[in-house]
Design an enzyme around this catalytic site. Structure first.
Site, PDB file in Angstrom:
ATOM      1  N   GLU A   8      -1.562 -12.509   3.851  1.00 54.17           N
ATOM      2  CA  GLU A   8      -0.715 -12.546   2.664  1.00 54.17           C
ATOM      3  C   GLU A   8       0.724 -12.826   3.087  1.00 54.17           C
ATOM      4  O   GLU A   8       1.247 -12.181   3.988  1.00 54.17           O
ATOM      5  CB  GLU A   8      -0.786 -11.198   1.952  1.00 54.17           C
ATOM      6  CG  GLU A   8       0.193 -11.070   0.806  1.00 54.17           C
ATOM      7  CD  GLU A   8       0.011  -9.773   0.025  1.00 54.17           C
ATOM      8  OE1 GLU A   8      -1.143  -9.330  -0.114  1.00 54.17           O
ATOM      9  OE2 GLU A   8       1.016  -9.219  -0.415  1.00 54.17           O
TER      10      GLU A   8
ATOM     11  N   LYS B 113       0.827  -1.211   0.000  1.00 56.33           N
ATOM     12  CA  LYS B 113       0.000   0.000   0.000  1.00 56.33           C
ATOM     13  C   LYS B 113       0.860   1.259   0.000  1.00 56.33           C
ATOM     14  O   LYS B 113       1.872   1.331   0.688  1.00 56.33           O
ATOM     15  CB  LYS B 113      -0.884   0.050   1.249  1.00 56.33           C
ATOM     16  CG  LYS B 113      -1.615  -1.228   1.501  1.00 56.33           C
ATOM     17  CD  LYS B 113      -3.045  -1.159   1.074  1.00 56.33           C
ATOM     18  CE  LYS B 113      -3.698  -2.503   1.379  1.00 56.33           C
ATOM     19  NZ  LYS B 113      -5.007  -2.642   0.778  1.00 56.33           N
TER      20      LYS B 113
ATOM     21  N   HIS C  55      -1.876 -12.303  -6.687  1.00 60.77           N
ATOM     22  CA  HIS C  55      -1.812 -11.051  -7.446  1.00 60.77           C
ATOM     23  C   HIS C  55      -1.225 -11.261  -8.832  1.00 60.77           C
ATOM     24  O   HIS C  55      -1.045 -10.306  -9.576  1.00 60.77           O
ATOM     25  CB  HIS C  55      -0.993 -10.005  -6.683  1.00 60.77           C
ATOM     26  CG  HIS C  55      -1.732  -9.484  -5.490  1.00 60.77           C
ATOM     27  ND1 HIS C  55      -1.305  -9.698  -4.212  1.00 60.77           N
ATOM     28  CD2 HIS C  55      -2.880  -8.783  -5.385  1.00 60.77           C
ATOM     29  CE1 HIS C  55      -2.167  -9.131  -3.371  1.00 60.77           C
ATOM     30  NE2 HIS C  55      -3.120  -8.577  -4.060  1.00 60.77           N
TER      31      HIS C  55
END
Ligand code: GLN
Ligand code: ZN
Length: 772
Positions: free
Chosen positions: A680, A120, A709
């Site tokens: 994750e 992020k 991903h």
């Protein structure tokens, strides 16, 4: 400096603009390119067209200096990696063979090589690709993209300012490359990196840049004296370059703190500061250093990350104070407008009166221009805008949407006991073991299965009236049947229904909760070509009826294995929505938690014995400054417990989070008191498992063994190796086997293969466990 001349010089500017286009043209072009349906030339044309349109729109609105280089095919930090030549070794061949394909290989991986890690961007829901650096990294300047985009804007006859990720932030965002000792500090490469920045800046100067903006948001975080020194050195060195453009160092997302005095003294020509939530702290700090004599101050007074209209009068008063503190004060949004949707006017389904409370990128641009005009020409010149703004603010404050007495009464009556499970963990765990009868290393998934084109079409058809509700529900049922039968056949232990009915994990709930507003076109980039439409927490929140019981129960009716109920947690509901700015976040979280608590109760009553409450956003909402964290974590963990604590001891509560770095919130994760957490971990090689173990985390955990991903299929051996790594940190009795996250962005073939490998890995590793 005089206040008057500073005011007269005021101009409007922005640091970045949404990239996708009104109809997400960029997403379509990039994905088309990946599939071979769009040529590289066509992709480049689409991108150039979008840039041109954005610049024209900004200039026509009255923005004086447009940003360039903020555009990206995938991510601006990856662009910075290309710009400084920090291509990871494993991607070198692909990049040399074809720059564009190599770029996408770094972003998404290929069957042969793993992509860069993604995480992020500060406390936003934007994800960037983490630079990988080591002592052997050799930087080399590649200014091609920056120069080309600057030239495009200049060719349009505009004044343009290239925007670059600053060198200090770039290094602070990086991590040690694979094979490099974990304690390697990328910041030690600063002296090698600065000449590369110098070269890029010189190229931009040669191409016609008067100003270059260097974004240093990492400086709004707590920094060590060594890091602050590095920042000081970086800007002393870059400032000392001869024949360079003027430099604007930009900060956003919070207060600059200790970095402010040193940047104020640095030999750069401008500083950009956030004057939204961080206004008071930045103002005080600025006053304390005696302002920025001789410098340009860019004042981010319009919130760049929420969607509410600005209080123009209040901003003018902040700007008025700032006028005495710099030679020139420009008006901007607090950060790039990348984090808000394009245009509130496109929201035809929102009542016009309510739409007037909203400001997306286009409206924010207008606010910025209005404020700059008010500053330069006096408030009389914007009296019409000010009157309309006052009326809109009053309409919002006085609306019944904003306040529901029943919700407020219930929220006020919450006690500590409401947020506590009735039995301690050990007793609950025993009851759950007896009730669920799962094997060691139980396998599960995170919730969603592939959102196929057929599903999306069915949803679009339903919206457009081409498909009736009954027809749509038949499609959903068929999908759930397929998902359940696949999981049974594959041998997964705790099933999910696959979330086919959910467009998005937050939006799905928002649409069913009173107090939320949905948008039609409010897309915001999450990562790469993935865009989300964050709903808007507009008023007090309540739940008119159950939201998930029907499909969960339907899935359960198809199998004897437990089917997990799936909810999005209160913190994530806030984090991935646009939040209210008229009450504390904790108050909003509690309202959402109470609505979800009723849903948890309904699921349990319907026979669901495993309920997962996803909180993937717990960490991203963490305040950037340590001093602000305890208060946040207190309301955030309370909201989770308020959601989940009402269940029976033998009902197993799961939670899920997806990000790699996680050390600084292990205590908070413990405080959630969830029975099982999935995380994750695949790209970071089970790092979280070690962090949990180091903390002494007492409950069950499933660090992911399948990186979702990327379309890459992990082999069973690879997954088994990760499991063995996990077992070194977490005992078999408490280790779960699962992917990193939900599978909705994946296609069926790779999902099937990956989950089969995951179950095979669990079986192999179970066979290696000592018999007990
Ligand atoms: N249950 C959600 C899913 O599987 C969780 C997604 C997420 O963590 N982002 O899609
Ligand atoms: Zn996730």
């Amino acid at each position: 400096m005089t206040t008057k001349s500073a005011a007269a010089a005021a101009r409007a500017t922005v640091y970045g603009y949404p990239r996708q286009g009104q109809n997400r043209e960029l997403k379509k072009a990039v994905e088309g390119y990946w599939k071979g349906r769009v040529t590289a030339d066509a992709l480049q044309d689409t991108a150039a067209g979008l840039r041109r349109r954005n610049w024209r729109r900004l200039a026509e609105a009255g923005v004086h200096e447009v940003p360039t280089g903020d555009f990206s095919y995938y991510d601006h930090v990856l662009d910075a990696t290309v710009m400084v030549g920090a291509i990871p070794e494993r991607h070198r061949a692909a990049v040399d063979a074809d720059a564009l394909d190599g770029y996408f290989a770094m972003a998404r991986g290929t069957q042969e090589v793993a992509p860069l890690e993604m995480t992020k961007w500060f406390d936003t829901n934007y994800h960037y690709l983490v630079p990988e650096l080591g002592p052997d990294t050799v930087f080399a300047a590649d200014s091609a993209k920056q120069v080309a985009e600057l030239k495009e804007a200049l060719a349009q006859g505009l004044t343009a300012r290239p925007v670059l990720v600053g060198p200090v932030t770039y290094l602070l965002l990086a991590k040690p490359a694979p094979g490099v000792p974990a304690d390697f500090e990328p910041l030690t490469l600063l002296d090698r990196l600065l000449p590369v920045y110098a070269e890029v800046i010189a190229d931009l100067r040669a191409a016609g840049a008067e100003w270059v903006q260097l974004d240093e948001p990492a400086l709004v975080q707590d920094r060590t004296p060594a890091e602050l020194n590095a920042a000081e050195r970086a800007y002393r060195d870059l400032g000392a370059l001869t024949d360079r453009p003027k430099l604007l160092v930009a900060s956003y997302f919070d207060r600059l703190g200790d970095a402010l005095p040193l940047l104020a003294k640095a030999p750069v020509e401008g500083l950009a500061l956030d004057f939204t939530e961080a206004a008071a702290a930045n103002l005080d700090a600025l006053a304390a250093v005696g302002g920025l004599p001789g410098k340009r101050l860019v004042a981010g007074v319009v919130n760049g990350r929420n969607i509410w209209i600005n209080d123009l009068q209040k901003s003018l008063s902040t700007l008025g104070t700032l006028l005495g503190l710099a030679d020139r004060v420009d008006v901007a949004a607090s950060c790039s407008l990348l984090h808000v949707p394009l245009d509130a006017a496109a929201e035809r389904d929102i009542e016009p009166q309510i739409r007037r409370w909203l400001a997306f990128a286009r409206q924010k641009t207008a606010e910025i221009v209005t404020l700059a005009k008010g500053l330069a020409q006096g408030t009389d010149s914007i009296s019409g805008e000010l009157a309309a703004n006052r009326a809109d603010l009053a309409s919002r404050a006085g609306s019944p949407i904003t306040r529901d007495p029943a919700v407020r009464a219930r929220s006020a009556a919450v006690t500590d006991a409401d947020a506590r499970r009735s039995q301690p963990y050990a007793e609950r765990a025993a009851a759950q073991r007896a009730h669920l009868g799962l094997p060691l290393l139980p396998t599960t998934t995170i919730g969603s299965f592939p959102q196929t084109a057929e599903l999306r079409t069915a949803r679009a058809d339903l919206r457009a009236g081409r498909l009736d509700t009954a027809g749509y529900e038949e499609r959903i049922k068929a999908e759930i049947q397929e998902v359940v039968s696949f999981q049974e056949k594959t041998g997964i232990d705790v099933l999910v229904h696959g979330e086919p009915e959910r467009n998005d994990m937050v939006q799905y709930f928002a649409e069913q909760l009173t107090g939320y507003l949905a948008t039609q076109h409010g897309w915001v980039q999450s990562y790469g070509t993935r865009y989300v439409r964050p709903p808007i927490l507009a008023g007090d929140i309540s739940r008119p009826e159950s939201m998930t019981v029907r499909w969960t129960s339907y899935a359960q009716s198809l199998s004897d294995r437990p089917v997990k109920g799936m909810l999005t947690g209160p913190v994530t509901m806030l984090a991935w929505s646009f939040v209210r700015d008229d009450q504390p976040l904790g108050d909003t979280a509690r309202q959402v938690a109470l609505a979800l608590r009723d849903e948890v109760g309904d699921l349990e009553a319907a026979g669901t014995s495993v309920i997962q409450v996803d909180e993937p956003a717990l960490r991203e909402t963490l305040p950037l400054r340590a001093a602000d964290r305890a208060a946040y974590l207190a309301w955030a963990t309370e909201a989770f417990r308020l959601t989940t604590a009402g269940v029976r001891p033998d009902t197993q509560i799961h939670t899920h989070m997806c990000y790699a770095e996680f050390g600084d919130i292990v205590q908070a994760i413990d405080d959630l008191d969830a029975d099982v957490i999935s995380l994750e971990a695949a790209r970071s090689h089970m790092q979280v498992a070690r962090e949990l173990a180091a903390h002494g985390y007492p409950r069950e955990a499933g660090p992911g063994v399948y990186d979702i991903h990327s379309p890459r299929v992990p082999s069973a051996d690879e997954a088994a190796d990760l499991l063995r790594t996990g077992l070194r940190a977490i005992p078999a009795e408490r280790l779960w086997v699962n992917p990193d996250c939900g599978l909705k962005t994946r296609a069926w073939p790779e999902t099937r293969a990956s989950l089969e490998n995951l179950v095979a890995a669990a079986r192999t590793v179970r066979g290696e466990l000592p018999a007990s």
